[in-house]
Design an enzyme around this catalytic site. Structure first.
Site, PDB file in Angstrom:
ATOM      1  N   LYS A  31       0.847  -1.202   0.000  1.00  0.00           N
ATOM      2  CA  LYS A  31       0.000   0.000   0.000  1.00  0.00           C
ATOM      3  C   LYS A  31       0.877   1.243   0.000  1.00  0.00           C
ATOM      4  CE  LYS A  31      -3.827   2.073   2.664  1.00  0.00           C
ATOM      5  NZ  LYS A  31      -4.667   1.944   3.861  1.00  0.00           N
ATOM      6  N   SER A  38      -9.702   1.939   3.160  1.00  0.00           N
ATOM      7  CA  SER A  38      -8.846   2.683   2.267  1.00  0.00           C
ATOM      8  C   SER A  38      -7.838   1.836   1.500  1.00  0.00           C
ATOM      9  CB  SER A  38      -8.085   3.734   3.072  1.00  0.00           C
ATOM     10  OG  SER A  38      -7.217   3.106   4.003  1.00  0.00           O
ATOM     11  N   SER A  55      -9.795  -0.513   7.351  1.00  0.00           N
ATOM     12  CA  SER A  55      -9.275  -0.417   5.984  1.00  0.00           C
ATOM     13  C   SER A  55      -8.600  -1.656   5.438  1.00  0.00           C
ATOM     14  CB  SER A  55      -8.288   0.735   5.879  1.00  0.00           C
ATOM     15  OG  SER A  55      -8.997   1.919   5.749  1.00  0.00           O
TER      16      SER A  55
HETATM   17  N1  GLN Z   1     -12.883   4.157   6.652  1.00  0.00           N
HETATM   18  C1  GLN Z   1     -12.264   4.558   7.901  1.00  0.00           C
HETATM   19  C2  GLN Z   1     -11.855   5.989   7.831  1.00  0.00           C
HETATM   20  O1  GLN Z   1     -12.087   6.590   6.822  1.00  0.00           O
HETATM   21  C3  GLN Z   1     -11.096   3.665   8.167  1.00  0.00           C
HETATM   22  C4  GLN Z   1      -9.868   4.087   7.461  1.00  0.00           C
HETATM   23  C5  GLN Z   1      -8.714   3.206   7.777  1.00  0.00           C
HETATM   24  O2  GLN Z   1      -8.864   2.173   8.426  1.00  0.00           O
HETATM   25  N2  GLN Z   1      -7.539   3.654   7.373  1.00  0.00           N
HETATM   26  O3  GLN Z   1     -11.326   6.511   8.775  1.00  0.00           O
END
Ligand code: GLN
Length: 479
Positions: A81, A156, A180
């Site tokens: 990532k 994400s 995410s």
């Molecule tokens: N969707 C969650 C957020 O926007 C989790 C993001 C993540 O785990 N990096 O904060």
């Protein structure tokens, strides 16, 4: 066209290499060729690093030629990532601000996976600074779900999930702050693991919300995820929050025997599910019963406060972490500023996307003078209550089973206009991050529209081995 990685596993590649069926250089060449050809369909990779990949593959081949042990990940094609730094390879965090940033060092997880023989093909697309649930917040365009190209892959870590589902990498690394890893794994039909907080070093993971950030693996099956986690886990002097607890032999835990294991179903996680999702999770629970698990209902009473607490804690920490992007050091700098403060303002105004700005503003507000006690401190207290719910549950059961997300992958653009609706995608994953416990998503079937659904397993701190054992037994019984 099918992927050259179809039918392969980490163990299969290592065996093929030691039996001289193919070389690591051949695997890397084929995997890179296929990934580059297929990438326009999904936009899952932001960039490739062929030289680095071929160097890594050659080192594996040399070790084998010398008769040495080539490492547990020998020759396995990996994607990373793009919030995890790679020396000499651009790391953009899905942001315009870091479009040209080439880190001078490697994250510890990256060092460990290359030492173990892993071959990094390239960097995976993601929401800007890992903020999002659909991968639509990337400055470099959204990722399409390989299973259903008009839908999001989740976020994400959408790119990291999509490359594994698409067969353009065998395994990948993602990061999880509020879901995410598990949510995109569920949307793309792959395995995704969020280890205990501190189990994997965060050194070289670009910080979003430091008390919640985790690095973890994606894979097509539980065994590969277990192998990859075993390689990257463990204490690291470069991250004082990394844990000294010994790393269990996760592969050894995959015995297939889960008889007598006690499973809890937290009732707060089963309200308001899409009907297919609910049925598939129920089917998975029946399968676990058939395998000899004892299943009981349980309550985690503070669950309803998780989203509010999370969005206070994560925005507060993000506003502080993201203050370093000022146009002075490694970021893009706005060209049109007369004064220093204009330069800061214009750089951040032009560089950050809408979601990052929203979070920086919210986070700055909750930390501002007079509000700290009312918001951040209070949210941390709620976090303790949520963690306490889990501790109490784990006095009675070994693991909890829940859905990963209330619904399967949604259409691109469907939730963009309503950030609150988007935040609800993580309603079942955020609690695990707040408590810092290990949790994972395991595929448990597809809806009538053919969309993958993931089952979440949560367990007590540092019990990754038990979690993998359960996931693997289920996976074997479900095939
Ligand atoms: N969707 C969650 C957020 O926007 C989790 C993001 C993540 O785990 N990096 O904060």
């Amino acid at each position: 066209m099918s992927s050259p990685l179809d039918g392969l596993t980490i163990r299969g590649i290592r065996k093929g290499l030691t039996e001289k069926k193919f070389s690591a250089a051949e695997v890397a060449t084929e995997a890179l060729r296929y990934a580059r050809e297929e990438n326009p369909k999904t936009n899952a990779y932001l960039h490739f690093c062929p030289e680095r990949a071929m160097d890594a593959a050659r080192r594996v081949d040399e070790r084998i030629a010398r008769g040495e042990e080539p490492g547990p990940l020998a020759g396995a094609p990996v994607a990373v990532k793009d919030v995890i730094v790679t020396r000499g390879v651009r790391t953009t965090c899905g942001s315009r601000l870091l479009e040209k940033y080439v880190p001078p060092y490697d994250a510890t997880a990256v060092v460990r996976l290359e030492q173990a023989g892993g071959v990094i093909l390239g960097k995976a697309n993601c929401d800007e600074f890992a903020m999002g649930s659909s991968n639509e917040n990337s400055a470099y365009g959204p990722v399409r779900n390989p299973v259903a190209p008009d839908r999001v892959p989740g976020g994400s870590s959408g790119g990291s999930a999509a490359v594994v589902a698409q067969g353009t990498a065998l395994v990948s690394l993602g990061s999880d702050t509020g879901g995410s890893i598990r949510q995109p794994a569920s949307f793309c039909g792959v395995v995704g693991v969020t280890p205990t907080y501190g189990r994997v070093s965060r050194y070289g993971l670009v910080a979003f919300a430091s008390s919640l950030d985790h690095i973890g693996p994606f894979a097509r099956n539980v065994a590969d995820a277990a192998t990859l986690l075993g390689v990257i886990a463990g204490r690291d002097e470069m991250d004082s929050t990394s844990a000294a607890a010994p790393v269990d032999d996760y592969e050894k835990a995959l015995t297939g025997d889960v008889r007598g294991m006690k499973i809890g179903l937290p009732k707060e996680y089963f309200a308001g599910l899409a009907s297919d999702t609910g049925n598939l999770i129920q089917g998975a629970v029946d399968r676990l019963k058939w395998l000899g698990c004892e299943v009981m209902d349980i309550s985690l009473p503070h669950t309803e406060y998780a989203i509010s607490a999370y969005y206070i804690i994560c925005t507060a920490e993000a506003s502080s972490n993201l203050s370093r992007y000022d146009g002075v050091r490694y970021t893009f700098r706005s060209a049109s500023s007369d004064t220093l403060s204009d330069m800061y303002r214009n750089t951040r105004g032009e560089g950050f996307g809408a979601e990052c700005k929203r979070r920086i503003m919210l986070g700055t507000y909750v930390l501002s003078h007079g509000y700290y006690d009312a918001y951040y401190l209070k949210a941390q207290k709620v976090r303790s209550l949520i963690t306490g719910d889990f501790h109490k549950a784990f006095e009675k059961v070994d693991a909890l089973i829940t859905p990963v997300s209330p619904f399967p992958a949604f259409k691109l653009g469907e939730k963009l206009a309503d950030p609150l609706e988007m935040y609800l995608s993580d309603i079942y994953t955020i609690t695990g991050d707040l408590a810092g416990i290990p949790c994972m998503s395991v595929p448990c079937g597809k809806t009538s529209e053919g969309l993958p659904v993931g089952m979440q397993i949560l367990t007590r701190h540092f019990n990754e081995a038990g979690m993998f054992r359960l996931a693997h037994a289920y996976e074997q019984a479900a095939c």
